[in-house]
Design a protein around this motif. Structure first.
Motif, PDB file in Angstrom:
ATOM      1  N   ASP A   1       4.894   5.030   2.167  1.00  0.00           N
ATOM      2  CA  ASP A   1       4.097   3.884   2.606  1.00  0.00           C
ATOM      3  C   ASP A   1       2.716   4.353   3.055  1.00  0.00           C
ATOM      4  OD1 ASP A   1       4.332   4.860   5.243  1.00  0.00           O
ATOM      5  OD2 ASP A   1       5.815   3.355   5.827  1.00  0.00           O
ATOM      6  N   ALA A   2       1.911   3.441   3.571  1.00  0.00           N
ATOM      7  CA  ALA A   2       0.533   3.752   3.966  1.00  0.00           C
ATOM      8  C   ALA A   2       0.463   4.804   5.065  1.00  0.00           C
ATOM      9  CB  ALA A   2      -0.187   2.478   4.400  1.00  0.00           C
ATOM     10  N   LYS A   3       1.537   4.942   5.848  1.00  0.00           N
ATOM     11  CA  LYS A   3       1.576   5.936   6.929  1.00  0.00           C
ATOM     12  C   LYS A   3       2.266   7.224   6.476  1.00  0.00           C
ATOM     13  CE  LYS A   3       1.560   2.412  10.485  1.00  0.00           C
ATOM     14  NZ  LYS A   3       2.281   1.787  11.601  1.00  0.00           N
ATOM     15  N   LYS A   4       2.489   7.343   5.163  1.00  0.00           N
ATOM     16  CA  LYS A   4       3.130   8.508   4.540  1.00  0.00           C
ATOM     17  C   LYS A   4       4.600   8.654   4.918  1.00  0.00           C
ATOM     18  CE  LYS A   4      -1.172  10.920   3.856  1.00  0.00           C
ATOM     19  NZ  LYS A   4      -1.943  12.124   3.997  1.00  0.00           N
ATOM     20  N   ALA A   5       5.226   7.562   5.339  1.00  0.00           N
ATOM     21  CA  ALA A   5       6.662   7.563   5.617  1.00  0.00           C
ATOM     22  C   ALA A   5       7.406   7.186   4.330  1.00  0.00           C
ATOM     23  CB  ALA A   5       6.987   6.567   6.728  1.00  0.00           C
TER      24      ALA A   5
ATOM     25  N   ASP B   1       0.851  -1.187   0.000  1.00  0.00           N
ATOM     26  CA  ASP B   1       0.000   0.000   0.000  1.00  0.00           C
ATOM     27  C   ASP B   1       0.890   1.242   0.000  1.00  0.00           C
ATOM     28  OD1 ASP B   1      -2.123   1.707   0.123  1.00  0.00           O
ATOM     29  OD2 ASP B   1      -2.539   1.376   2.244  1.00  0.00           O
ATOM     30  N   TRP B   2       1.598   1.436  -1.102  1.00  0.00           N
ATOM     31  CA  TRP B   2       2.476   2.587  -1.266  1.00  0.00           C
ATOM     32  C   TRP B   2       1.803   3.614  -2.155  1.00  0.00           C
ATOM     33  CZ3 TRP B   2       7.334  -0.575  -3.103  1.00  0.00           C
ATOM     34  CH2 TRP B   2       7.859  -1.280  -2.027  1.00  0.00           C
TER      35      TRP B   2
END
Length: 118
Positions: free
Chosen positions: A46-50, A21-22
């Motif tokens: 990534d999914a957490k915006k990192a 989920d990028w």
């Protein structure tokens, strides 16, 4: 003539079923002209915006309306989550940029259509 490229408004097609989920985006650096080396940045979050660091990233160019084959460029990480590729768009026309990204056993493919007009 100018390159038609909206850095945020790209239609993105994720081809990797069940992939990570990028969020993958593609942005040109400076003016891109046909038959000259260009720089494009691939940003992967990534999914957490990192930032996704340490991925293997490849940019593949193909023309949409002509069969000239594929032109591949490896992208190197320049900053966390930012990967630089230096492909050459050898002629004016509609192109497809396919970005293959892989980290460990996670792989993803994204497609970005655009047009070079100069």
């Amino acid at each position: 003539m100018k390159l038609v490229w909206a850095s945020i408004a790209f239609a993105v097609v994720a081809l990797a079923a069940g992939g990570p989920d990028w969020k993958v985006s593609l942005e040109p650096v400076g003016k891109i002209k046909a038959n000259y080396p260009a720089q494009v940045n691939v940003k992967i979050l990534d999914a957490k915006k990192a930032p996704v660091e340490g991925a293997a990233v490849e940019v593949v160019l193909t023309m949409e309306e002509m069969d000239h084959g594929e032109f591949k460029s490896a992208a190197k990480m320049s900053k966390p989550g930012i990967y630089e590729a230096k492909p050459t768009f050898f002629m004016v026309g509609k192109w497809r940029v396919t970005v293959h990204s892989k980290k460990g056993d996670q792989t993803r493919t994204d497609v970005f259509p655009y047009e070079v007009t100069e």
